[in-house]
Write a protein that holds these residues in place. Sequence first.
Motif, PDB file in Angstrom:
ATOM      1  N   LEU A   1       7.960   1.333  11.338  1.00  0.00           N
ATOM      2  CA  LEU A   1       8.152   0.567  10.112  1.00  0.00           C
ATOM      3  C   LEU A   1       8.215   1.543   8.952  1.00  0.00           C
ATOM      4  O   LEU A   1       7.325   2.378   8.789  1.00  0.00           O
ATOM      5  CB  LEU A   1       7.005  -0.408   9.881  1.00  0.00           C
ATOM      6  CG  LEU A   1       6.811  -1.524  10.888  1.00  0.00           C
ATOM      7  CD1 LEU A   1       5.543  -2.292  10.569  1.00  0.00           C
ATOM      8  CD2 LEU A   1       8.004  -2.450  10.898  1.00  0.00           C
ATOM      9  N   GLU A   2       9.237   1.440   8.156  1.00  0.00           N
ATOM     10  CA  GLU A   2       9.365   2.269   6.963  1.00  0.00           C
ATOM     11  C   GLU A   2       9.306   1.338   5.758  1.00  0.00           C
ATOM     12  O   GLU A   2      10.245   0.583   5.492  1.00  0.00           O
ATOM     13  CB  GLU A   2      10.682   3.039   6.988  1.00  0.00           C
ATOM     14  CG  GLU A   2      10.791   4.043   5.875  1.00  0.00           C
ATOM     15  CD  GLU A   2      12.013   4.914   6.018  1.00  0.00           C
ATOM     16  OE1 GLU A   2      12.833   4.912   5.077  1.00  0.00           O
ATOM     17  OE2 GLU A   2      12.139   5.593   7.052  1.00  0.00           O
ATOM     18  N   LEU A   3       8.170   1.363   5.080  1.00  0.00           N
ATOM     19  CA  LEU A   3       7.919   0.452   3.977  1.00  0.00           C
ATOM     20  C   LEU A   3       7.891   1.211   2.657  1.00  0.00           C
ATOM     21  O   LEU A   3       7.239   2.243   2.538  1.00  0.00           O
ATOM     22  CB  LEU A   3       6.587  -0.270   4.178  1.00  0.00           C
ATOM     23  CG  LEU A   3       6.420  -1.015   5.501  1.00  0.00           C
ATOM     24  CD1 LEU A   3       4.993  -1.543   5.636  1.00  0.00           C
ATOM     25  CD2 LEU A   3       7.435  -2.138   5.625  1.00  0.00           C
ATOM     26  N   HIS A   4       8.590   0.694   1.679  1.00  0.00           N
ATOM     27  CA  HIS A   4       8.583   1.274   0.342  1.00  0.00           C
ATOM     28  C   HIS A   4       7.520   0.548  -0.461  1.00  0.00           C
ATOM     29  O   HIS A   4       7.451  -0.687  -0.443  1.00  0.00           O
ATOM     30  CB  HIS A   4       9.966   1.151  -0.290  1.00  0.00           C
ATOM     31  CG  HIS A   4      11.016   1.787   0.556  1.00  0.00           C
ATOM     32  ND1 HIS A   4      11.158   3.148   0.655  1.00  0.00           N
ATOM     33  CD2 HIS A   4      11.918   1.254   1.403  1.00  0.00           C
ATOM     34  CE1 HIS A   4      12.121   3.427   1.504  1.00  0.00           C
ATOM     35  NE2 HIS A   4      12.598   2.290   1.981  1.00  0.00           N
ATOM     36  N   ALA A   5       6.677   1.320  -1.149  1.00  0.00           N
ATOM     37  CA  ALA A   5       5.506   0.711  -1.767  1.00  0.00           C
ATOM     38  C   ALA A   5       5.094   1.450  -3.033  1.00  0.00           C
ATOM     39  O   ALA A   5       5.477   2.600  -3.254  1.00  0.00           O
ATOM     40  CB  ALA A   5       4.344   0.710  -0.774  1.00  0.00           C
ATOM     41  N   TYR A   6       4.307   0.750  -3.819  1.00  0.00           N
ATOM     42  CA  TYR A   6       3.682   1.331  -5.005  1.00  0.00           C
ATOM     43  C   TYR A   6       2.172   1.241  -4.847  1.00  0.00           C
ATOM     44  O   TYR A   6       1.657   0.237  -4.358  1.00  0.00           O
ATOM     45  CB  TYR A   6       4.111   0.591  -6.277  1.00  0.00           C
ATOM     46  CG  TYR A   6       5.513   0.939  -6.694  1.00  0.00           C
ATOM     47  CD1 TYR A   6       5.753   2.006  -7.547  1.00  0.00           C
ATOM     48  CD2 TYR A   6       6.601   0.219  -6.210  1.00  0.00           C
ATOM     49  CE1 TYR A   6       7.042   2.348  -7.919  1.00  0.00           C
ATOM     50  CE2 TYR A   6       7.896   0.547  -6.574  1.00  0.00           C
ATOM     51  CZ  TYR A   6       8.111   1.615  -7.438  1.00  0.00           C
ATOM     52  OH  TYR A   6       9.385   1.944  -7.791  1.00  0.00           O
ATOM     53  N   LEU A   7       1.487   2.279  -5.277  1.00  0.00           N
ATOM     54  CA  LEU A   7       0.032   2.305  -5.216  1.00  0.00           C
ATOM     55  C   LEU A   7      -0.537   1.311  -6.220  1.00  0.00           C
ATOM     56  O   LEU A   7      -0.147   1.298  -7.385  1.00  0.00           O
ATOM     57  CB  LEU A   7      -0.476   3.717  -5.520  1.00  0.00           C
ATOM     58  CG  LEU A   7      -1.962   3.944  -5.348  1.00  0.00           C
ATOM     59  CD1 LEU A   7      -2.356   3.814  -3.880  1.00  0.00           C
ATOM     60  CD2 LEU A   7      -2.338   5.329  -5.866  1.00  0.00           C
ATOM     61  N   GLN A   8      -1.447   0.459  -5.762  1.00  0.00           N
ATOM     62  CA  GLN A   8      -2.072  -0.545  -6.617  1.00  0.00           C
ATOM     63  C   GLN A   8      -3.506  -0.185  -6.972  1.00  0.00           C
ATOM     64  O   GLN A   8      -3.963  -0.494  -8.063  1.00  0.00           O
ATOM     65  CB  GLN A   8      -2.052  -1.914  -5.924  1.00  0.00           C
ATOM     66  CG  GLN A   8      -0.665  -2.437  -5.695  1.00  0.00           C
ATOM     67  CD  GLN A   8       0.090  -2.643  -6.996  1.00  0.00           C
ATOM     68  OE1 GLN A   8      -0.340  -3.410  -7.847  1.00  0.00           O
ATOM     69  NE2 GLN A   8       1.189  -1.945  -7.175  1.00  0.00           N
ATOM     70  N   HIS A   9      -4.223   0.429  -6.019  1.00  0.00           N
ATOM     71  CA  HIS A   9      -5.606   0.801  -6.320  1.00  0.00           C
ATOM     72  C   HIS A   9      -6.092   1.883  -5.366  1.00  0.00           C
ATOM     73  O   HIS A   9      -5.587   2.046  -4.263  1.00  0.00           O
ATOM     74  CB  HIS A   9      -6.541  -0.415  -6.287  1.00  0.00           C
ATOM     75  CG  HIS A   9      -6.550  -1.143  -4.979  1.00  0.00           C
ATOM     76  ND1 HIS A   9      -7.336  -0.781  -3.921  1.00  0.00           N
ATOM     77  CD2 HIS A   9      -5.844  -2.212  -4.563  1.00  0.00           C
ATOM     78  CE1 HIS A   9      -7.117  -1.599  -2.903  1.00  0.00           C
ATOM     79  NE2 HIS A   9      -6.211  -2.476  -3.264  1.00  0.00           N
TER      80      HIS A   9
END
Length: 122
Positions: A69-77
Amino acid sequence: MSDFPGERRAFSRAKIDLPVEIHQGGSVWKQRLIDISVAGVSTDQPDVWDAQYNEPFTLVIDAGRYGILELHAYLQHVEAGRLGFAVQHGDGNNVEPLRSLLSEHIPDPLALEADIEKLNKQ
């Protein structure tokens, strides 16, 4: 629902211990997955964490028989030795493999379908 007081989750999460690589620019951190939902991922925190918090990440999760799985994400905490990411499903290529993986770990199939429906409306 959560091991962290005061934390509210909009999506059902599954605790799954899998290897995950966190990529940002030329940096790669090899970590472990703590939990995952259709909209978010938690991992353990690297000993040396020098990431750019406002830049996107790519999370590469070896999901065994479901593939990579290649997921694009932003750090939230960042808290209590873990990192929390919000996943961005730009092209939707990972939604079906993610659904298959989660269906084995979330006991209520109706909750998972409701989560996917919520995700589609966002």
